[in-house]
Design an enzyme around this catalytic site. Sequence first.
Site, PDB file in Angstrom:
ATOM      1  N   ASP A 118       0.842  -1.201   0.000  1.00 45.03           N
ATOM      2  CA  ASP A 118       0.000   0.000   0.000  1.00 45.03           C
ATOM      3  C   ASP A 118       0.881   1.257   0.000  1.00 45.03           C
ATOM      4  O   ASP A 118       0.579   2.234   0.693  1.00 45.03           O
ATOM      5  CB  ASP A 118      -0.939  -0.021   1.216  1.00 45.03           C
ATOM      6  CG  ASP A 118      -2.171   0.875   1.033  1.00 45.03           C
ATOM      7  OD1 ASP A 118      -2.448   1.287  -0.115  1.00 45.03           O
ATOM      8  OD2 ASP A 118      -2.850   1.168   2.034  1.00 45.03           O
TER       9      ASP A 118
ATOM     10  N   ASN B 294       0.727   7.361   2.773  1.00 42.82           N
ATOM     11  CA  ASN B 294       1.400   6.454   3.714  1.00 42.82           C
ATOM     12  C   ASN B 294       2.887   6.735   3.828  1.00 42.82           C
ATOM     13  O   ASN B 294       3.631   5.950   4.411  1.00 42.82           O
ATOM     14  CB  ASN B 294       1.155   5.001   3.299  1.00 42.82           C
ATOM     15  CG  ASN B 294      -0.284   4.582   3.575  1.00 42.82           C
ATOM     16  OD1 ASN B 294      -0.960   5.213   4.382  1.00 42.82           O
ATOM     17  ND2 ASN B 294      -0.742   3.541   2.909  1.00 42.82           N
TER      18      ASN B 294
HETATM   19  N1  LIG Z   1       3.266   7.794  12.955  1.00 44.61           N
HETATM   20  C1  LIG Z   1       2.549   8.801  12.456  1.00 44.61           C
HETATM   21  N2  LIG Z   1       2.896  10.085  12.689  1.00 44.61           N
HETATM   22  C2  LIG Z   1       2.165  11.110  12.181  1.00 44.61           C
HETATM   23  N3  LIG Z   1       1.075  10.967  11.409  1.00 44.61           N
HETATM   24  C3  LIG Z   1       0.671   9.716  11.133  1.00 44.61           C
HETATM   25  C4  LIG Z   1       1.375   8.569  11.634  1.00 44.61           C
HETATM   26  N4  LIG Z   1       0.754   7.458  11.183  1.00 44.61           N
HETATM   27  C5  LIG Z   1      -0.273   7.891  10.442  1.00 44.61           C
HETATM   28  N5  LIG Z   1      -0.349   9.238  10.405  1.00 44.61           N
HETATM   29  C6  LIG Z   1      -1.338  10.074   9.681  1.00 44.61           C
HETATM   30  O1  LIG Z   1      -2.610   9.454   9.744  1.00 44.61           O
HETATM   31  C7  LIG Z   1      -3.063   9.106   8.419  1.00 44.61           C
HETATM   32  C8  LIG Z   1      -3.804   7.785   8.505  1.00 44.61           C
HETATM   33  O2  LIG Z   1      -2.941   6.774   9.024  1.00 44.61           O
HETATM   34  P1  LIG Z   1      -2.883   5.315   8.377  1.00 44.61           P
HETATM   35  O3  LIG Z   1      -2.606   5.428   6.932  1.00 44.61           O
HETATM   36  O4  LIG Z   1      -1.907   4.505   9.151  1.00 44.61           O
HETATM   37  O5  LIG Z   1      -4.379   4.832   8.639  1.00 44.61           O
HETATM   38  P2  LIG Z   1      -5.252   3.722   7.879  1.00 44.61           P
HETATM   39  O6  LIG Z   1      -6.633   3.827   8.397  1.00 44.61           O
HETATM   40  O7  LIG Z   1      -4.573   2.399   8.013  1.00 44.61           O
HETATM   41  O8  LIG Z   1      -5.168   4.264   6.402  1.00 44.61           O
HETATM   42  P3  LIG Z   1      -5.526   3.652   4.957  1.00 44.61           P
HETATM   43  O9  LIG Z   1      -6.775   4.322   4.553  1.00 44.61           O
HETATM   44  O10 LIG Z   1      -4.335   4.100   4.136  1.00 44.61           O
HETATM   45  O11 LIG Z   1      -5.566   2.179   5.073  1.00 44.61           O
HETATM   46  C9  LIG Z   1      -1.798   9.075   7.550  1.00 44.61           C
HETATM   47  O12 LIG Z   1      -2.069   9.363   6.190  1.00 44.61           O
HETATM   48  C10 LIG Z   1      -0.952  10.170   8.195  1.00 44.61           C
HETATM   49  O13 LIG Z   1      -1.298  11.445   7.700  1.00 44.61           O
HETATM   50 MG   LIG Z   2      -2.853   4.836   5.223  1.00 45.62          MG
END
Ligand SMILES: Nc1ncnc2c1ncn2[C@@H]1O[C@H](COP(=O)(O)OP(=O)(O)OP(=O)(O)O)[C@@H](O)[C@H]1O
Ligand SMILES: [Mg+2]
Length: 355
Positions: free
Chosen positions: A208, A213
């Site tokens: 992904d 990300n």
């Molecule tokens: N360690 C971190 N530090 C700062 N911001 C973060 C961090 N992890 C995630 N984010 C922010 O939060 C957003 C969402 O996180 P993440 O992509 O892990 O969630 P998800 O629900 O798994 O997303 P996806 O829709 O891509 O599956 C990221 O695009 C980023 O902007």
């Molecule tokens: Mg994400």
Amino acid sequence: MRPLPDQSAFEDKSELVLKKVRIKESEDITPISSPRTPKTPKICPKTPTKTPLRTPTKNTTIHFLTQKKRTKSTSNDFDYLTEIGEGSFAKVFKAKGKMDNKLYAIKKSKRPIWETSERNQHIQEIENGMKLGFHNNIAQVLCAWEEGGHIYIQMELCERGNLKDALNLAVQEEGGAGKLPEYIIWQYLYDVAQGLAHVHEKGIMHLDIKPENLLFSNDGVLKIGDFGVCSSANEEKEGDEGDQVYMAPELLNDIRTPAADIFSLGITLYEMATNYNLPKKGQMWRNLREGKIPFPEDDDAIISDDLKNLILRMMDPDPAKRITIQGLLKIDKLQSLSCLKRSTSTLYRLQRKLF
Ligand SMILES: Nc1ncnc2c1ncn2[C@@H]1O[C@H](COP(=O)(O)OP(=O)(O)OP(=O)(O)O)[C@@H](O)[C@H]1O
Ligand SMILES: [Mg+2]
């Protein structure tokens, strides 16, 4: 505004457009069945709110999901400062540890996870995060637990947003036609390639890779985050494909190899270099996966041959012919960046802080 790319080389009439204009969609690709689709649009980090965020109620059962010897965290060990991101499955908060006063990112599943398959997916995200350990270009997973059915992941905080935000900011410049300077694109590629090499060395495929990300640390280093889709190399099971916009073509046939990450990084690079609004489906989606990749031709938007050729090698329709991560790290540009970084690390860090 830059003119649209010359489409005469392609058999269809679909076209890529610059970011601020919507893409025309012709026909659907085969629908992707995945528990994580459809994706909801990203919400950019919000401005900090003054009101403190509600911490979870006490007396809920807590299961620790990581087995580190050091202190295990729970929700009440943090002061929640602000929401900094939201994906399809989780919200991410900036939080301060009550014991150590350090800042962290806490990723909390949006809703309680009761379904086994979904829970396993989160557990895998955590396990892979722990397996990856510390690397300068990976957003490190520190600890994880389950509380009130929600899954929490304590991570290294990447304070300066994600690459999508940086691209959007760049687009807003120069009357809406701005883009990242090419030397910055190479630096970002260098960072992500270092992180991806570590991921692949550990036998993990991210699956992904996309601008949302890829996260910026406080000193401007780009790090790979969100291991929620990834799987281990040689794993036979069917699974998630990640975001369709950045997805490698062979994933439609469930062929999963590390080459899929190279394609996703290649198309991310293409987005950075061209500023095109990438399609989610339709004929142009297919063209981009059949090696029919248009580049802007006007002088303002000129892209070096080195970068174009690399994008073409990374987006090769045949995963077996695609450049590998090791091959990528050996290209002259990245080698020279590596030498530059070693010899001028302080100056280099300072320069990056400005962007
Ligand atoms: N360690 C971190 N530090 C700062 N911001 C973060 C961090 N992890 C995630 N984010 C922010 O939060 C957003 C969402 O996180 P993440 O992509 O892990 O969630 P998800 O629900 O798994 O997303 P996806 O829709 O891509 O599956 C990221 O695009 C980023 O902007
Ligand atoms: Mg994400």
